[in-house]
Design a protein around this motif. Structure first.
Motif, PDB file in Angstrom:
ATOM      1  N   GLU A  22       0.838  -1.193   0.000  1.00  0.00           N
ATOM      2  CA  GLU A  22       0.000   0.000   0.000  1.00  0.00           C
ATOM      3  C   GLU A  22       0.872   1.241   0.000  1.00  0.00           C
ATOM      4  O   GLU A  22       2.023   1.207   0.438  1.00  0.00           O
ATOM      5  N   VAL A  23       0.294   2.345  -0.483  1.00  0.00           N
ATOM      6  CA  VAL A  23       1.076   3.563  -0.654  1.00  0.00           C
ATOM      7  C   VAL A  23       0.259   4.800  -0.289  1.00  0.00           C
ATOM      8  O   VAL A  23      -0.975   4.792  -0.322  1.00  0.00           O
ATOM      9  N   THR A  24       0.987   5.855   0.066  1.00  0.00           N
ATOM     10  CA  THR A  24       0.416   7.194   0.128  1.00  0.00           C
ATOM     11  C   THR A  24       1.412   8.105  -0.569  1.00  0.00           C
ATOM     12  O   THR A  24       2.625   7.893  -0.474  1.00  0.00           O
ATOM     13  N   ALA A  25       0.913   9.087  -1.308  1.00  0.00           N
ATOM     14  CA  ALA A  25       1.807   9.837  -2.179  1.00  0.00           C
ATOM     15  C   ALA A  25       1.417  11.304  -2.278  1.00  0.00           C
ATOM     16  O   ALA A  25       0.284  11.696  -1.971  1.00  0.00           O
ATOM     17  N   LEU A  26       2.384  12.113  -2.729  1.00  0.00           N
ATOM     18  CA  LEU A  26       2.104  13.492  -3.094  1.00  0.00           C
ATOM     19  C   LEU A  26       2.882  13.817  -4.360  1.00  0.00           C
ATOM     20  O   LEU A  26       3.952  13.263  -4.607  1.00  0.00           O
ATOM     21  N   THR A  27       2.311  14.691  -5.159  1.00  0.00           N
ATOM     22  CA  THR A  27       2.968  15.148  -6.372  1.00  0.00           C
ATOM     23  C   THR A  27       2.878  16.669  -6.427  1.00  0.00           C
ATOM     24  O   THR A  27       2.026  17.272  -5.778  1.00  0.00           O
ATOM     25  N   GLU A  28       3.756  17.266  -7.217  1.00  0.00           N
ATOM     26  CA  GLU A  28       3.735  18.716  -7.341  1.00  0.00           C
ATOM     27  C   GLU A  28       4.233  19.116  -8.728  1.00  0.00           C
ATOM     28  O   GLU A  28       5.176  18.518  -9.265  1.00  0.00           O
ATOM     29  N   THR A  29       3.599  20.123  -9.294  1.00  0.00           N
ATOM     30  CA  THR A  29       4.053  20.731 -10.544  1.00  0.00           C
ATOM     31  C   THR A  29       4.580  22.114 -10.216  1.00  0.00           C
ATOM     32  O   THR A  29       3.818  23.014  -9.863  1.00  0.00           O
ATOM     33  N   PHE A  30       5.895  22.283 -10.294  1.00  0.00           N
ATOM     34  CA  PHE A  30       6.516  23.544  -9.923  1.00  0.00           C
ATOM     35  C   PHE A  30       6.489  24.556 -11.064  1.00  0.00           C
ATOM     36  O   PHE A  30       6.451  25.761 -10.833  1.00  0.00           O
ATOM     37  N   ILE A  31       6.556  24.059 -12.284  1.00  0.00           N
ATOM     38  CA  ILE A  31       6.584  24.930 -13.464  1.00  0.00           C
ATOM     39  C   ILE A  31       5.276  24.741 -14.212  1.00  0.00           C
ATOM     40  O   ILE A  31       5.021  23.681 -14.796  1.00  0.00           O
ATOM     41  N   GLY A  32       4.432  25.765 -14.185  1.00  0.00           N
ATOM     42  CA  GLY A  32       3.078  25.619 -14.695  1.00  0.00           C
ATOM     43  C   GLY A  32       2.942  25.642 -16.197  1.00  0.00           C
ATOM     44  O   GLY A  32       1.955  25.141 -16.746  1.00  0.00           O
ATOM     45  N   SER A  33       3.924  26.203 -16.917  1.00  0.00           N
ATOM     46  CA  SER A  33       3.863  26.242 -18.379  1.00  0.00           C
ATOM     47  C   SER A  33       5.266  26.127 -18.956  1.00  0.00           C
ATOM     48  O   SER A  33       6.247  26.581 -18.344  1.00  0.00           O
ATOM     49  N   ARG A  34       5.340  25.531 -20.128  1.00  0.00           N
ATOM     50  CA  ARG A  34       6.619  25.349 -20.802  1.00  0.00           C
ATOM     51  C   ARG A  34       6.449  25.591 -22.297  1.00  0.00           C
ATOM     52  O   ARG A  34       5.350  25.419 -22.839  1.00  0.00           O
ATOM     53  N   PRO A  35       7.556  25.927 -22.998  1.00  0.00           N
ATOM     54  CA  PRO A  35       7.465  26.112 -24.444  1.00  0.00           C
ATOM     55  C   PRO A  35       7.066  24.814 -25.138  1.00  0.00           C
ATOM     56  O   PRO A  35       7.447  23.729 -24.704  1.00  0.00           O
ATOM     57  N   ALA A  36       6.307  24.933 -26.204  1.00  0.00           N
ATOM     58  CA  ALA A  36       5.906  23.752 -26.981  1.00  0.00           C
ATOM     59  C   ALA A  36       7.143  23.055 -27.528  1.00  0.00           C
ATOM     60  O   ALA A  36       8.103  23.708 -27.952  1.00  0.00           O
ATOM     61  N   PRO A  37       7.182  21.706 -27.529  1.00  0.00           N
ATOM     62  CA  PRO A  37       8.324  20.969 -28.061  1.00  0.00           C
ATOM     63  C   PRO A  37       8.574  21.304 -29.529  1.00  0.00           C
ATOM     64  O   PRO A  37       7.640  21.518 -30.300  1.00  0.00           O
TER      65      PRO A  37
END
Length: 208
Positions: A22-37
């Motif tokens: 079993e697991v408990t987790a957290l995630t985060e997005t620090f950079i909300g936007s990036r240039p298109a590839p």
């Protein structure tokens, strides 16, 4: 992060220690936007035009997972796509009451081993790969030279072909991959609601 990078850690843990229960987790997005590839790229080396249009980032930059494993062990998993420093760092540390070991992909031909307080030279000792380790002797005549990433792929390919020809599972199986994906799915669900989530056991069926 969970399905891409940490899935390898889940797989490594179940191979070296035990299956994740079993697991408990957290995630985060620090950079909300990036240039298109722009154009193509190799693996994680693809990048965008800094002067191009910005697009919203739809996956996480960081993930951390706390897990309970079969047999009573506990584990922590952590990975970041934006941390400065590591080039290809991917390591595992296993700590026990009688000894410990640690390894990192950036120094994949070395293993650090500690045999515990009773050892005369108590502390971590560096062990270099040589002919006593798996298929090393098929590629190098002497210890300490190290195998390359490509050598390991040749070994994986040979194990796969041998498994097909003999019917005996030598290399990691589809079931192993499925189990790592199940851990990632449980961690993703936990990152949403902040709760502990059980992982469907090996041989189990989702939804039951």
């Amino acid at each position: 992060m969970l399905g891409d990078l940490l899935s390898h850690g889940f797989d490594l843990a179940q191979y070296v220690v035990a299956s994740v229960r079993e697991v408990t987790a957290l995630t985060e997005t620090f950079i909300g936007s990036r240039p298109a590839p722009v154009g193509g790229g190799v693996g994680h080396q693809a990048h965008g035009d800094l002067d191009g249009d910005l697009l919203p980032v739809e996956n996480e930059d960081y993930a951390a997972v706390l897990a309970r494993l079969d047999g009573g062990a506990v584990a922590t998993f952590e990975s970041s796509r934006v941390a400065v420093g590591p080039r290809c760092g991917y390591g595992i540390e296993v700590f026990g009451s009688l000894g410990s070991a640690r390894w990192d992909f950036e120094r994949m031909n070395e293993l650090e081993v500690c045999l515990g307080p009773g050892d005369a030279g108590y502390g971590f000792t560096r062990v270099l790969t040589d002919g006593a380790h798996g298929e090393f002797g098929r590629f190098n005549p002497g210890g300490g030279m190290g195998l390359s990433f490509e050598d390991l792929k040749v070994i994986e390919g040979a194990q796969f072909v041998t498994s097909v020809l003999t019917g005996e599972q030598l290399a990691p199986s589809v079931a192993d991959g499925l189990q790592a994906a199940r851990v990632a799915a449980a961690a993703e669900a936990s990152a949403v609601d902040g709760l502990w989530h059980s992982v469907v056991p090996r041989g189990g069926v989702e939804g039951r």
